[in-house]
Write an enzyme that holds these catalytic residues in place. Structure first.
Site, mmCIF file in Angstrom:
data_model
loop_
_atom_site.group_PDB
_atom_site.id
_atom_site.type_symbol
_atom_site.label_atom_id
_atom_site.label_comp_id
_atom_site.label_asym_id
_atom_site.label_seq_id
_atom_site.Cartn_x
_atom_site.Cartn_y
_atom_site.Cartn_z
ATOM 1 N N LYS A 1 34.229 -19.512 17.204
ATOM 2 C CA LYS A 1 34.089 -18.957 15.695
ATOM 3 C C LYS A 1 32.572 -18.475 15.478
ATOM 4 C CE LYS A 1 34.618 -23.105 13.624
ATOM 5 N NZ LYS A 1 34.726 -23.881 14.558
ATOM 6 N N ARG B 1 36.073 -27.799 6.015
ATOM 7 C CA ARG B 1 36.328 -28.423 6.793
ATOM 8 C C ARG B 1 37.344 -29.660 6.653
ATOM 9 N NH1 ARG B 1 31.758 -27.047 10.563
ATOM 10 N NH2 ARG B 1 32.172 -27.893 12.485
ATOM 11 N N ARG C 1 28.052 -24.614 26.678
ATOM 12 C CA ARG C 1 27.533 -23.785 25.694
ATOM 13 C C ARG C 1 26.048 -23.935 25.464
ATOM 14 N NH1 ARG C 1 30.137 -23.638 19.584
ATOM 15 N NH2 ARG C 1 29.204 -26.024 19.709
ATOM 16 N N ARG D 1 22.842 -27.685 22.278
ATOM 17 C CA ARG D 1 22.822 -28.245 21.079
ATOM 18 C C ARG D 1 22.883 -29.843 21.101
ATOM 19 N NH1 ARG D 1 27.191 -25.397 16.998
ATOM 20 N NH2 ARG D 1 27.661 -27.742 16.529
ATOM 21 N N ARG E 1 33.760 -34.887 17.535
ATOM 22 C CA ARG E 1 34.033 -33.850 16.685
ATOM 23 C C ARG E 1 35.477 -33.107 16.995
ATOM 24 N NH1 ARG E 1 29.662 -30.451 19.345
ATOM 25 N NH2 ARG E 1 30.218 -28.534 18.114
HETATM 26 P P1 AMP Z 1 29.213 -26.249 13.333
HETATM 27 O O1 AMP Z 1 27.912 -25.586 14.006
HETATM 28 O O2 AMP Z 1 30.172 -25.339 12.467
HETATM 29 O O3 AMP Z 1 29.935 -26.836 14.423
HETATM 30 O O4 AMP Z 1 28.723 -27.501 12.566
HETATM 31 C C1 AMP Z 1 27.627 -28.316 13.219
HETATM 32 C C2 AMP Z 1 27.675 -29.627 12.468
HETATM 33 O O5 AMP Z 1 27.295 -29.389 11.067
HETATM 34 C C3 AMP Z 1 29.194 -30.648 12.241
HETATM 35 O O6 AMP Z 1 29.369 -31.098 13.190
HETATM 36 C C4 AMP Z 1 28.759 -31.303 10.961
HETATM 37 O O7 AMP Z 1 28.062 -32.417 11.265
HETATM 38 C C5 AMP Z 1 28.093 -30.423 10.167
HETATM 39 N N1 AMP Z 1 28.747 -29.411 9.352
HETATM 40 C C6 AMP Z 1 28.835 -27.995 9.224
HETATM 41 N N2 AMP Z 1 29.841 -27.666 8.675
HETATM 42 C C7 AMP Z 1 30.550 -28.840 7.746
HETATM 43 C C8 AMP Z 1 31.305 -28.671 6.891
HETATM 44 N N3 AMP Z 1 31.686 -27.840 6.218
HETATM 45 N N4 AMP Z 1 31.362 -30.179 6.374
HETATM 46 C C9 AMP Z 1 30.805 -31.169 6.965
HETATM 47 N N5 AMP Z 1 29.996 -30.981 7.724
HETATM 48 C C10 AMP Z 1 29.642 -29.793 8.330
#
Ligand code: AMP
Length: 215
Positions: A13, A88, A125, A157, A168
């Site tokens: 994404k 989400r 990654r 990360r 996740r």
């Molecule tokens: P991502 O980079 O999109 O994988 O987001 C990293 C982390 O940020 C996720 O594992 C959540 O802990 C938090 N996060 C990002 N977007 C959301 C969301 N829409 N709802 C809840 N937590 C989020």
């Protein structure tokens, strides 16, 4: 265009959102990037989000919805946007529908990638801490672990560890995958194959979004 990019962690994404936002001339709004920036700058929001993120848990809905509400009311988002990583959960999707009244979202694109590929991508990654450009151990930056685009440090990360990855993916299945049906029921969904070379995937995404734009 008001677009949403769905898909499991590791579906690509982040990489695709950069290209799609450029192609459709809309800002890319990535909630994970906003949280990571807040964690780095040690803001109150960052302090609140940090422990959830490190475990691979979702940040509570009210916190995320408040943050997205602020972001979508900024000037650059009035002409459209691409949301990456939001919504989400079903309550987040409902809040987004409310927030974008009366126009709503034009399209949600689900980037489909099989779990074996996702697991491999997440483990290898690496990401630039400054601009978020993604790399991998197979395709590293040209010079050491320094970002080709901005010179920032490229790291793994903290939530790309084995335990957090497992968590996740579980959360994705329980909380986020039901959104595919949610958007489908509202006739707002298109599914795109996320496997193959990133440029091939971008081409598929642009065609799918364009096709929908012209109906
Ligand atoms: P991502 O980079 O999109 O994988 O987001 C990293 C982390 O940020 C996720 O594992 C959540 O802990 C938090 N996060 C990002 N977007 C959301 C969301 N829409 N709802 C809840 N937590 C989020």
């Amino acid at each position: 265009m008001r677009l949403v990019l769905l898909g499991p962690p590791g579906a690509g994404k982040g990489t695709q959102a950069v290209h799609i936002a450029r192609a459709f001339e809309v800002p890319r709004i990535a909630t994970g990037d906003i949280f990571r920036e807040n964690v780095r700058n040690e803001t109150a929001l960052g302090k609140e989000a940090r422990s959830y993120m490190e475990r691979g848990d979702l940040v509570p809905d009210d916190v995320v919805i408040g943050m997205v509400t602020d972001r979508l009311t900024q000037d650059d988002a009035t002409k459209g946007f691409l949301l990456d990583g939001f919504p989400r959960t079903v309550p987040q999707a409902e809040a987004l529908a409310e927030l974008t009244q009366p126009k709503g979202i034009d399209l949600a694109v689900d980037l489909e990638v099989p779990t074996e590929i996702v697991l491999k991508r997440l483990a290898s990654r690496r990401v630039c801490v400054d601009c978020g450009t993604n790399y991998s151990t197979d395709v590293p930056p040209k010079e050491g672990w320094t970002c080709d685009s901005c010179g920032g440090e490229v790291i793994q990360r903290r939530d790309d560890t084995e335990d957090a990855i497992r968590r996740r993916l579980e959360i994705y299945e329980h909380e986020t995958a039901p959104l595919v049906a949610w958007f489908m029921e509202r006739d707002m969904l298109v599914i795109v194959d996320g496997t193959g070379h990133p440029d091939t995937v971008t081409g598929r995404l642009v065609r799918a979004i364009d096709a929908r734009r012209h109906v």
